[in-house]
Scaffold this motif. Structure first.
Motif, PDB file in Angstrom:
ATOM      1  N   LEU A 153       0.849  -1.186   0.000  1.00 18.09           N
ATOM      2  CA  LEU A 153       0.000   0.000   0.000  1.00 18.09           C
ATOM      3  C   LEU A 153       0.887   1.239   0.000  1.00 18.09           C
ATOM      4  N   ALA A 154       0.621   2.150  -0.928  1.00 21.79           N
ATOM      5  CA  ALA A 154       1.349   3.412  -1.018  1.00 21.79           C
ATOM      6  C   ALA A 154       0.354   4.557  -0.949  1.00 21.79           C
ATOM      7  N   VAL A 155       0.671   5.570  -0.140  1.00 24.82           N
ATOM      8  CA  VAL A 155      -0.204   6.730   0.028  1.00 24.82           C
ATOM      9  C   VAL A 155       0.658   7.987  -0.024  1.00 24.82           C
ATOM     10  N   ASP A 156       0.166   9.015  -0.677  1.00 24.16           N
ATOM     11  CA  ASP A 156       0.914  10.259  -0.840  1.00 24.16           C
ATOM     12  C   ASP A 156       1.331  10.816   0.518  1.00 24.16           C
ATOM     13  N   HIS A 157       2.628  11.150   0.640  1.00 23.08           N
ATOM     14  CA  HIS A 157       3.177  11.619   1.918  1.00 23.08           C
ATOM     15  C   HIS A 157       2.624  12.987   2.316  1.00 23.08           C
ATOM     16  N   ALA A 158       2.136  13.763   1.374  1.00 23.20           N
ATOM     17  CA  ALA A 158       1.558  15.058   1.722  1.00 23.20           C
ATOM     18  C   ALA A 158       0.379  14.910   2.667  1.00 23.20           C
ATOM     19  N   LEU A 159      -0.300  13.759   2.590  1.00 24.12           N
ATOM     20  CA  LEU A 159      -1.528  13.553   3.355  1.00 24.12           C
ATOM     21  C   LEU A 159      -1.451  12.341   4.268  1.00 24.12           C
ATOM     22  N   SER A 160      -0.275  11.793   4.464  1.00 28.10           N
ATOM     23  CA  SER A 160      -0.157  10.583   5.281  1.00 28.10           C
ATOM     24  C   SER A 160       1.244  10.475   5.849  1.00 28.10           C
ATOM     25  N   ASP A 161       1.448   9.473   6.683  1.00 26.95           N
ATOM     26  CA  ASP A 161       2.763   9.145   7.211  1.00 26.95           C
ATOM     27  C   ASP A 161       2.822   7.642   7.441  1.00 26.95           C
ATOM     28  N   ALA A 162       3.966   7.166   7.915  1.00 20.87           N
ATOM     29  CA  ALA A 162       4.160   5.718   8.034  1.00 20.87           C
ATOM     30  C   ALA A 162       3.209   5.084   9.038  1.00 20.87           C
ATOM     31  N   ARG A 163       2.920   5.792  10.139  1.00 17.83           N
ATOM     32  CA  ARG A 163       2.002   5.230  11.127  1.00 17.83           C
ATOM     33  C   ARG A 163       0.622   5.027  10.531  1.00 17.83           C
ATOM     34  N   LEU A 164       0.122   6.013   9.798  1.00 18.23           N
ATOM     35  CA  LEU A 164      -1.192   5.891   9.184  1.00 18.23           C
ATOM     36  C   LEU A 164      -1.222   4.777   8.143  1.00 18.23           C
ATOM     37  N   VAL A 165      -0.228   4.729   7.259  1.00 14.36           N
ATOM     38  CA  VAL A 165      -0.250   3.739   6.184  1.00 14.36           C
ATOM     39  C   VAL A 165      -0.105   2.329   6.746  1.00 14.36           C
ATOM     40  N   THR A 166       0.698   2.164   7.791  1.00 16.86           N
ATOM     41  CA  THR A 166       0.803   0.856   8.440  1.00 16.86           C
ATOM     42  C   THR A 166      -0.532   0.450   9.054  1.00 16.86           C
ATOM     43  N   THR A 167      -1.199   1.387   9.706  1.00 17.95           N
ATOM     44  CA  THR A 167      -2.506   1.108  10.295  1.00 17.95           C
ATOM     45  C   THR A 167      -3.515   0.714   9.219  1.00 17.95           C
ATOM     46  N   LEU A 168      -3.538   1.443   8.108  1.00 13.89           N
ATOM     47  CA  LEU A 168      -4.459   1.123   7.018  1.00 13.89           C
ATOM     48  C   LEU A 168      -4.138  -0.226   6.395  1.00 13.89           C
ATOM     49  N   SER A 169      -2.863  -0.538   6.248  1.00 12.68           N
ATOM     50  CA  SER A 169      -2.466  -1.821   5.678  1.00 12.68           C
ATOM     51  C   SER A 169      -2.930  -2.978   6.562  1.00 12.68           C
ATOM     52  N   ASN A 170      -2.766  -2.836   7.870  1.00  3.91           N
ATOM     53  CA  ASN A 170      -3.222  -3.885   8.785  1.00  3.91           C
ATOM     54  C   ASN A 170      -4.738  -4.012   8.779  1.00  3.91           C
TER      55      ASN A 170
END
Length: 443
Positions: A153-170
């Motif tokens: 899962l890849a999300v634009d860094h302007a609107l996200s960060d690693a904690r959010l993307v990890t949470t969404l991936s899980n």
């Protein structure tokens, strides 16, 4: 200590929300769903949009790529079930079905009535990390081999960060597991748009820049790339569960975190690239920090915004210094910076300062981003996660290191611009960091 600044191209950028509706709590998975899976050419824009803030616009202007999280799992992933889980996730988290498009003097985030189709995964983490999002905010890919699958899962860094993307991936993989078992995933919709970091800080701090800290000199920097060498490189260092447990035991014995111990090892490895210089040398480390739990009120891990601020910490490092001692120095500097609210005050000052009046950005030696221990996602019986990797992307003279522990294994990735560092130089730094950690375990 100082704060890695974002040099804004605009002084202001309000989060002007025009509407915020997402439809029913559970979308039907048939043809009458409130939004459909579509390829990029068939994405349709709804009227819901907002203007990016100054901070978010900077990330776009500066060329930050996506935050990418990749999970390697054993067994086979059913693409149709994953597709249903993806659409449900994008319903609850509207950020995933947005685009960023330029407007007069800035950028706009627009909500779509479709979610991008799942793509075929690429060969290797670097290929996934460097693939442009091309305007859309998110991308999900699946790559399968006979015995394993890689979900990225890849999300634009302007609107996200690693904690959010990890949470969404899980959450995605938990939805997949529930659907595969015949259940209905729990729906927890978030608002279409959520306040950006500066919206949460403005008005809470007195105007003015934090006092610049006294530093022990100009930090050392790694430079042996070639300007005609395009693109990025990466290097991965992964410890098995036994070595990870031993490193964790050393950190606990020395009363430092694993992240601080790794920071100490990396800093000494960077310092050791300058063997002709006597005595301690200043090594400056940019340390991105997830500020969600530090906000008032605290923001949950799945709040849809970039919650990272990044203090820069400078400490003297000698050639023979113990990594635990170096890590302890960084820890003390970080706590002092946070106690003085320096990252928050610097961001607020940036939002109120014209570009022409910005103080110069001090150089730094490396960036280290750590997620600590990443919780393994819920998976069907017989499947397990064997590897989780995360990274961000920015064309920068400073190498970026990404640290986490997943499935009992300590993982360290570095991403670097080949115009500034060579594979040999980065390999030497990673090798020296590994050797100092192993030496510390044996001591």
């Amino acid at each position: 200590m100082w704060v890695a600044r974002t040099l804004f191209t605009a002084r202001e950028g309000g989060a002007a929300i025009r509407s915020a509706t997402v439809g029913p709590a559970h979308p039907d998975f048939g043809s009458d769903a409130p939004f459909q899976v579509a390829g990029p050419s068939t994405l349709r824009v709804m009227s819901t949009e907002r203007r990016l803030t100054a901070t978010e616009s900077f990330f776009v202007h500066a060329g930050f790529g996506s935050v990418t999280v990749s999970n390697t799992v054993t067994g086979h992933v059913d693409p149709e079930v994953l597709d249903r889980a993806w659409r449900l996730l994008a319903h609850d988290y509207p950020l995933l079905r947005c685009v960023i498009r330029p407007t007069d003097g800035g950028f706009t985030q627009a909500l779509l009535d479709t979610v991008p189709a799942i793509e075929a995964g690429l060969n290797g983490f670097l290929a996934e990390l460097t693939k442009p999002l091309a305007g859309v905010v998110s991308r999900l890919s699946l790559r399968q081999s006979p015995d394993t699958a890689v979900v990225t899962l890849a999300v634009d860094h302007a609107l996200s960060d690693a904690r959010l993307v990890t949470t969404l991936s899980n959450t995605l993989l938990r939805h997949y597991t529930t659907l595969l078992g015949g259940g209905v995933p729990e729906s927890t919709p978030r608002p279409v748009f959520e306040p950006a970091m500066e919206d949460r800080l403005l008005g809470r701090y007195e105007p003015g820049w934090p006092e610049p800290p006294a530093t022990p000199g100009t930090p050392v920097c790694l430079r042996d790339g070639a300007r005609d060498r395009p693109g990025f490189g990466t290097h991965n260092l992964r410890f098995d569960p036994g070595a990870t447990a031993a490193i964790t035991a050393v950190a606990r014995k020395n009363r430092v975190s694993v992240t601080e111990l790794v920071c100490g090892a990396l800093s000494r490895a960077v310092r050791d690239r300058f063997p002709d210089d006597d005595g301690p040398l200043p090594v400056a480390m940019c340390v991105p920090i997830d500020f969600r739990p530090r906000l008032t009120p605290p923001a949950p891990p799945d709040a849809q915004f970039n919650a990272v601020l990044a203090p820069v910490l400078t400490v003297p490092v000698g050639a023979g210094d113990d990594p635990a001692d170096v890590g302890r120095r960084y820890g003390a500097e970080l706590r002092a910076s946070l106690d003085r609210d320096e990252p928050q005050r610097a961001l607020v000052a940036q939002c109120r300062t014209p570009m022409s009046s910005m103080p110069p950005q001090p150089p730094f030696s490396l960036t280290v981003s750590s997620l600590g221990v990443i919780e393994s996602p819920v998976l069907p019986d017989g499947m397990s996660v064997t590897d989780t990797r995360f990274a961000g992307l920015l064309y920068s003279p400073t190498p970026m290191f990404f640290v986490s522990t997943s499935a009992g294994r300590l993982n360290l990735d570095v991403v670097y611009a080949r115009a500034y560092q060579s594979a040999a130089q980065i390999g030497s730094v990673m090798g020296a960091a590994e050797a100092s950690l192993c030496e510390r375990v044996r001591a």
